[in-house]
Design a protein around this motif. Structure first.
Motif, PDB file in Angstrom:
ATOM      1  N   UNK A 225      91.088   2.516 110.368  1.00 53.78           N
ATOM      2  CA  UNK A 225      91.928   1.340 110.136  1.00 53.78           C
ATOM      3  C   UNK A 225      91.051   0.144 109.770  1.00 53.78           C
ATOM      4  N   UNK A 226      89.981  -0.053 110.525  1.00 46.98           N
ATOM      5  CA  UNK A 226      89.073  -1.170 110.240  1.00 46.98           C
ATOM      6  C   UNK A 226      88.354  -0.963 108.909  1.00 46.98           C
ATOM      7  N   UNK A 227      87.985   0.281 108.614  1.00 43.85           N
ATOM      8  CA  UNK A 227      87.339   0.584 107.338  1.00 43.85           C
ATOM      9  C   UNK A 227      88.256   0.228 106.170  1.00 43.85           C
ATOM     10  N   UNK A 228      89.532   0.574 106.301  1.00 47.07           N
ATOM     11  CA  UNK A 228      90.506   0.280 105.254  1.00 47.07           C
ATOM     12  C   UNK A 228      90.704  -1.219 105.103  1.00 47.07           C
ATOM     13  N   UNK A 229      90.786  -1.919 106.217  1.00 52.82           N
ATOM     14  CA  UNK A 229      90.974  -3.374 106.188  1.00 52.82           C
ATOM     15  C   UNK A 229      89.763  -4.050 105.557  1.00 52.82           C
ATOM     16  N   UNK A 230      88.579  -3.586 105.938  1.00 53.99           N
ATOM     17  CA  UNK A 230      87.359  -4.172 105.373  1.00 53.99           C
ATOM     18  C   UNK A 230      87.271  -3.901 103.871  1.00 53.99           C
ATOM     19  N   UNK A 401      89.835 -16.285 107.051  1.00 56.89           N
ATOM     20  CA  UNK A 401      88.742 -15.373 106.762  1.00 56.89           C
ATOM     21  C   UNK A 401      89.209 -13.968 107.126  1.00 56.89           C
ATOM     22  N   UNK A 402      88.501 -12.967 106.661  1.00 56.53           N
ATOM     23  CA  UNK A 402      88.856 -11.580 106.968  1.00 56.53           C
ATOM     24  C   UNK A 402      88.802 -11.341 108.478  1.00 56.53           C
ATOM     25  N   UNK A 403      87.792 -11.894 109.132  1.00 60.89           N
ATOM     26  CA  UNK A 403      87.641 -11.691 110.575  1.00 60.89           C
ATOM     27  C   UNK A 403      88.809 -12.310 111.340  1.00 60.89           C
ATOM     28  N   UNK A 404      89.197 -13.517 110.953  1.00 62.29           N
ATOM     29  CA  UNK A 404      90.296 -14.192 111.639  1.00 62.29           C
ATOM     30  C   UNK A 404      91.623 -13.483 111.377  1.00 62.29           C
ATOM     31  N   UNK A 405      91.820 -13.021 110.145  1.00 57.76           N
ATOM     32  CA  UNK A 405      93.058 -12.317 109.808  1.00 57.76           C
ATOM     33  C   UNK A 405      93.169 -11.002 110.579  1.00 57.76           C
TER      34      UNK A 405
END
Length: 418
Positions: A225-230, A401-405
């Protein structure tokens, strides 16, 4: 006296004739059985509905088509009110939800579904089996994914156009994004229609998404999931996408004008491209998906428990989803069959599509479908999809930012789903 007698005889003859004609008055046609279908997208082909009606003159089929989410929300409301259609199309992302409520569906085993199971891919069939073992849906197609690309735009950018050479450009998603950046730098045009689509493509290349096989939530611990989001975040940051929402009028215009050069294309996407950009025939081809195969979308046909005509509905489904009809749908519209018996059929394996520069789409999607691993679809999967989609939208609009989202998405899922 004679004239009067002749008149009487004439009147009597006319009356007898009229009475005789009355005996041969046309019979009133028996009323047709109306089978109602609620659907979305191109799951139900109107041309084939007409063909079925012609072969079954006692049946009339009425199809109501809506957008994906409104369709499923209306179906849920109709089930609670017991005012449903005879047949309902269910998209894979909603299958986990509906499998949890088998009481709202007819168990298709009672209508002969057992005899059909052998024809279908095991993992696709399982997506229509409820938690209690009831068969509530029969699969229509497989959404094996690839990349559709514009050969004319690639050529103009000095890039290769041969599918094998194009596929070699992007063995990974990072490479795909890098190619997109180079294309944009040279042409000043978008490489991909919408960067957000990268999320679903990468997510579906794993063996697990938001739930484990027991129905436990793993959205925050599953690395895929994190890989896809990144991956989607990188595509957004790189600016390779037009960020035009798919299935909108602007998307259709962009497809025709060459606003973007590639589309992440499940098999069913080919038909959308043909429909919305018919004048681009011969300007497209198909290349491999970065990182290997994947499956995006697909649907099942189900018969709600409150359907008025379940037997007639099942008769249509058996015909419409038979291997013979799925072969026709694949050749005519590009929906890849869910019936595995066709995968060894030369007419599928050797099929090339003239619209896509005679790409060997049969071989491409057959290989992808056989390589796919089943992913468990959980009860609130679509809800989680939407939350991650909103997070990616905030990144695209530069609101976060991606991290905040990512952190906000996790918090929202935790609050609304668990």
């Amino acid at each position: 006296m004679i004239k009067f007698s002749k008149t009487i005889k004439t009147i009597a003859a006319i009356a007898a004739l009229a009475a005789g004609l009355g005996q041969f008055s046309p019979a009133v046609a028996a009323p047709k059985t109306v089978v109602t279908i609620w659907s979305f997208g191109n799951v139900i082909r109107p041309e084939l509905v007409k063909e079925y009606e012609a072969a079954n003159p006692d049946i009339s089929i009425v199809v109501k088509k809506s957008e994906l989410d409104p369709h499923h929300n209306s179906l849920i409301t109709a089930m609670l009110a017991k005012n449903t259609p005879d047949i309902a199309a269910i998209e894979v992302s909603y299958s986990g939800y509906f499998r949890s409520y088998p009481k709202y569906f007819t168990d298709l085993k009672t209508l002969g579904a057992n005899e059909l199971e052998k024809d279908f891919l095991d993992w696709r069939w399982d997506q229509g089996v409820a938690d209690n073992g009831a068969v509530i849906g029969i699969p229509t197609d497989v959404g094996g994914a690839a990349i559709a690309y514009r050969t004319d735009l690639f050529k103009a950018a000095g890039m290769p156009t041969d599918p094998e050479k194009v596929s070699a450009l992007w063995p990974t998603w990072d490479k795909y994004i890098a190619v997109g950046q180079a294309y944009k730098a040279k042409t000043k045009k978008s490489f991909l229609d919408s960067s957000g689509t990268v999320f679903a493509a990468i997510l579906n290349q794993g063996t697990q998404k938001y739930y484990d096989r027991n129905g436990g939530l793993v959205y925050s611990s599953n690395a895929q999931v994190k890989t896809a989001f990144n991956g989607a975040s990188k595509a957004l940051a790189a600016g390779i996408g037009s960020n035009i929402s798919q299935f909108t009028s602007d998307w259709n215009v962009g497809m025709n004008k060459g606003t973007f050069a590639t589309i992440i294309a499940p098999a069913w996407m080919m038909d959308y491209i043909k429909q919305q950009a018919p004048k681009t025939k011969g300007k497209w081809n198909i290349a491999s998906l970065p990182g290997g195969g994947g499956n995006i979308g697909g649907s099942q046909l189900a018969i709600p428990a409150s359907a008025k005509n379940p037997k007639e509905a099942m008769a249509f489904m058996k015909w419409y989803l038979s291997p013979q009809m799925q072969l026709r749908v694949f050749k005519d519209y590009g929906l890849f069959p869910s019936t595995k018996s066709l995968y060894d059929d030369a007419s599928v394996k050797n099929y090339v599509d003239p619209f896509f520069s005679n790409a060997p789409v049969g071989a491409i999607y057959t290989k992808g479908a056989l390589a796919l691993k089943p992913i468990f679809e959980g009860r609130k999967q679509r809800q989680i999809d939407n939350i991650f989609g909103q997070a990616l939208s905030r990144i695209a609009l530069k609101k976060q930012t991606a991290a905040a989202a990512w952190q906000q998405a996790l918090a929202e899922i935790k609050k609304t789903v668990g």
